[in-house]
Design an enzyme around this catalytic site. Structure first.
Site, PDB file in Angstrom:
ATOM      1  N   HIS A  48       0.773  -1.080  -0.097  1.00 47.92           N
ATOM      2  CA  HIS A  48      -0.019   0.197   0.030  1.00 47.92           C
ATOM      3  C   HIS A  48       0.787   1.150   0.018  1.00 47.92           C
ATOM      4  O   HIS A  48       2.053   1.090   0.401  1.00 47.92           O
ATOM      5  CB  HIS A  48      -0.855   0.051   1.215  1.00 47.92           C
ATOM      6  CG  HIS A  48      -1.954  -1.041   1.178  1.00 47.92           C
ATOM      7  ND1 HIS A  48      -2.988  -0.964   2.074  1.00 47.92           N
ATOM      8  CD2 HIS A  48      -1.988  -2.132   0.573  1.00 47.92           C
ATOM      9  CE1 HIS A  48      -3.958  -1.907   1.756  1.00 47.92           C
ATOM     10  NE2 HIS A  48      -3.312  -2.742   1.007  1.00 47.92           N
ATOM     11  N   GLU A  50       0.994   3.781   1.945  1.00 46.84           N
ATOM     12  CA  GLU A  50       1.460   4.216   3.184  1.00 46.84           C
ATOM     13  C   GLU A  50       2.706   3.444   3.554  1.00 46.84           C
ATOM     14  O   GLU A  50       3.578   3.624   4.013  1.00 46.84           O
ATOM     15  CB  GLU A  50       0.196   4.126   4.340  1.00 46.84           C
ATOM     16  CG  GLU A  50      -1.148   4.821   3.897  1.00 46.84           C
ATOM     17  CD  GLU A  50      -1.970   4.121   3.258  1.00 46.84           C
ATOM     18  OE1 GLU A  50      -3.350   4.351   3.560  1.00 46.84           O
ATOM     19  OE2 GLU A  50      -1.747   3.276   2.425  1.00 46.84           O
ATOM     20  N   CYS A  78      -6.107   1.958   5.895  1.00 43.87           N
ATOM     21  CA  CYS A  78      -6.601   0.809   6.261  1.00 43.87           C
ATOM     22  C   CYS A  78      -6.161   0.400   7.666  1.00 43.87           C
ATOM     23  O   CYS A  78      -5.038   0.888   8.172  1.00 43.87           O
ATOM     24  CB  CYS A  78      -6.463  -0.377   5.276  1.00 43.87           C
ATOM     25  SG  CYS A  78      -4.807  -0.926   5.113  1.00 43.87           S
ATOM     26  N   CYS A  81      -2.238  -0.342   7.688  1.00 35.50           N
ATOM     27  CA  CYS A  81      -1.584   1.192   7.555  1.00 35.50           C
ATOM     28  C   CYS A  81      -1.592   1.908   8.440  1.00 35.50           C
ATOM     29  O   CYS A  81      -0.430   2.626   9.006  1.00 35.50           O
ATOM     30  CB  CYS A  81      -1.927   1.627   6.082  1.00 35.50           C
ATOM     31  SG  CYS A  81      -1.516   0.564   4.788  1.00 35.50           S
TER      32      CYS A  81
END
Length: 144
Positions: A48, A50, A78, A81
């Protein structure tokens, strides 16, 4: 946030879910890392935006603690993260669009509200939310 939005657009261009993130040194304003999602490209469910910027920024400053740094993300992080943001000790989280289905900050498990959370960043939401949301909507509309 403009750079994070640019990263989200670039991710969409690669066929990735368009989420972008940027980490900035809070003292100097210098950008330490900027990435968009690369889950498909890396064949890695943890790639992701992040997670990628946290890894990149930590490597750049040679420290796993990103004290005094801020993260800008186009979509509410999410749970995975959000936990990484906590572990990295990021000072502030700025995010754009809310994610009622998959978010982990204001929705779902609300990671920073849990008593077991070790560090809670200052949270500023709804930053360029309309533009971030439009990027996501357009991406998924084109795939349906």
């Amino acid at each position: 946030m403009d750079q994070a939005l640019d990263q989200a657009r670039a991710a969409a261009g690669r066929g990735e879910v368009p989420v972008g993130a940027v980490i900035v040194d809070g003292a100097t304003g210098a950008v330490l890392a900027a990435q968009g999602n690369r889950v498909l490209e890396h064949k890695d469910p943890s790639a992701h935006a992040e997670m990628l910027v946290i890894r990149q920024a930590a490597g750049k400053i040679a420290n796993e603690r990103l004290d005094g740094c801020d993260i800008y993300v186009t979509l509410e992080p999410c749970p995975m993260c959000a936990q990484a943001i906590s572990f990295a000790r990021l000072r502030r989280l700025y995010y754009g669009a809310a994610d009622p289905k998959g978010g982990g900050v204001a929705h779902g498990p609300r990671i920073f509200s849990q008593p077991t959370c070790h560090h809670r960043p200052e949270i500023l939401d709804d930053i360029s939310a309309r533009e971030a949301g439009n990027i996501l909507r357009d991406f998924f509309k084109d795939r349906r």
